[in-house]
Write a protein that holds these residues in place. Sequence first.
Motif, mmCIF file in Angstrom:
data_model
loop_
_atom_site.group_PDB
_atom_site.id
_atom_site.type_symbol
_atom_site.label_atom_id
_atom_site.label_comp_id
_atom_site.label_asym_id
_atom_site.label_seq_id
_atom_site.Cartn_x
_atom_site.Cartn_y
_atom_site.Cartn_z
ATOM 1 N N SER A 183 -62.730 -102.849 111.560
ATOM 2 C CA SER A 183 -61.500 -102.672 112.340
ATOM 3 C C SER A 183 -61.365 -103.755 113.408
ATOM 4 O O SER A 183 -60.253 -104.199 113.707
ATOM 5 C CB SER A 183 -61.425 -101.266 112.937
ATOM 6 N N ALA A 184 -62.493 -104.221 113.967
ATOM 7 C CA ALA A 184 -62.440 -105.336 114.915
ATOM 8 C C ALA A 184 -61.979 -106.605 114.209
ATOM 9 O O ALA A 184 -61.202 -107.397 114.764
ATOM 10 C CB ALA A 184 -63.801 -105.545 115.570
ATOM 11 N N SER A 185 -62.434 -106.807 112.972
ATOM 12 C CA SER A 185 -62.015 -107.966 112.192
ATOM 13 C C SER A 185 -60.510 -107.926 111.910
ATOM 14 O O SER A 185 -59.818 -108.948 112.019
ATOM 15 C CB SER A 185 -62.800 -108.023 110.882
ATOM 16 N N LEU A 186 -60.014 -106.742 111.572
ATOM 17 C CA LEU A 186 -58.566 -106.602 111.353
ATOM 18 C C LEU A 186 -57.783 -106.917 112.625
ATOM 19 O O LEU A 186 -56.768 -107.622 112.583
ATOM 20 C CB LEU A 186 -58.230 -105.188 110.882
ATOM 21 N N ALA A 187 -58.267 -106.400 113.757
ATOM 22 C CA ALA A 187 -57.597 -106.656 115.035
ATOM 23 C C ALA A 187 -57.636 -108.141 115.382
ATOM 24 O O ALA A 187 -56.650 -108.700 115.886
ATOM 25 C CB ALA A 187 -58.236 -105.821 116.146
ATOM 26 N N MET A 188 -58.754 -108.781 115.096
ATOM 27 C CA MET A 188 -58.894 -110.211 115.377
ATOM 28 C C MET A 188 -57.905 -111.018 114.532
ATOM 29 O O MET A 188 -57.190 -111.885 115.051
ATOM 30 C CB MET A 188 -60.331 -110.661 115.095
ATOM 31 N N TYR A 214 -54.763 -113.382 115.768
ATOM 32 C CA TYR A 214 -54.626 -114.795 115.401
ATOM 33 C C TYR A 214 -53.282 -115.103 114.745
ATOM 34 O O TYR A 214 -52.769 -116.218 114.874
ATOM 35 C CB TYR A 214 -55.726 -115.192 114.410
ATOM 36 N N LYS A 215 -52.722 -114.153 114.003
ATOM 37 C CA LYS A 215 -51.558 -114.425 113.158
ATOM 38 C C LYS A 215 -50.402 -115.135 113.875
ATOM 39 O O LYS A 215 -49.947 -116.186 113.400
ATOM 40 C CB LYS A 215 -51.074 -113.156 112.459
ATOM 41 N N PRO A 216 -49.890 -114.616 114.988
ATOM 42 C CA PRO A 216 -48.759 -115.331 115.609
ATOM 43 C C PRO A 216 -49.124 -116.722 116.120
ATOM 44 O O PRO A 216 -48.290 -117.632 116.104
ATOM 45 C CB PRO A 216 -48.324 -114.411 116.751
ATOM 46 N N ILE A 244 -57.426 -116.589 122.288
ATOM 47 C CA ILE A 244 -58.121 -115.458 121.665
ATOM 48 C C ILE A 244 -59.121 -114.854 122.639
ATOM 49 O O ILE A 244 -59.225 -113.629 122.767
ATOM 50 C CB ILE A 244 -58.818 -115.888 120.350
ATOM 51 N N MET A 245 -59.845 -115.693 123.368
ATOM 52 C CA MET A 245 -60.802 -115.188 124.346
ATOM 53 C C MET A 245 -60.084 -114.366 125.414
ATOM 54 O O MET A 245 -60.525 -113.264 125.765
ATOM 55 C CB MET A 245 -61.567 -116.333 125.005
ATOM 56 N N CYS A 246 -58.963 -114.856 125.893
ATOM 57 C CA CYS A 246 -58.186 -114.123 126.900
ATOM 58 C C CYS A 246 -57.683 -112.804 126.332
ATOM 59 O O CYS A 246 -57.752 -111.769 127.006
ATOM 60 C CB CYS A 246 -57.025 -114.972 127.403
#
Length: 153
Positions: free
Chosen positions: A24-29, A33-35, A122-124
């Motif tokens: 689920s973390a991978s999906l959220a990541m 990233y997508k936009p 991404i870090m933010c």
Amino acid sequence: MKNTVPGQIDLLALDNQFCFALYSASLAMTKTYKPLLDKIGLTYPQYLVMMVLWEHDGILVKNIGEALFLDSGTLTPLLKRMEAAELLTRNRDEIDERQVRIHLTKQGKLLKKAAKEIPLQIMCASGQTKETLINLKTQLSQVRNDLTESNLS
């Protein structure tokens, strides 16, 4: 009704699964990233390939596969689409014609500048410190390596 003895953890409960937290973390990541990647015209897998090439332009397909843990059946169609988008070229290796070497095009090289701010964004978005993310990445890499080397895989 719970399937556990008081004081014991239900090993089959979804909320107790490390694999589900990782999934689920991978999906959220990927969703985060997508936009950012849409703005520069890349998918997440293409972004991963570009990061490998920005670091090691002119490497063999097999080396990209090793870096990304992808087999040639997954990687070849991805590279063909990226070649059609004029981000890279695929050429037979001069020494061993069985091997295919990948080179960035001018457009592929220029894309690095457009992607420069993505890691910080991404870090933010993660709400984590740089140190926390570095430690987490190290731990996850160790889990991946241990799973890869286990007798179950």
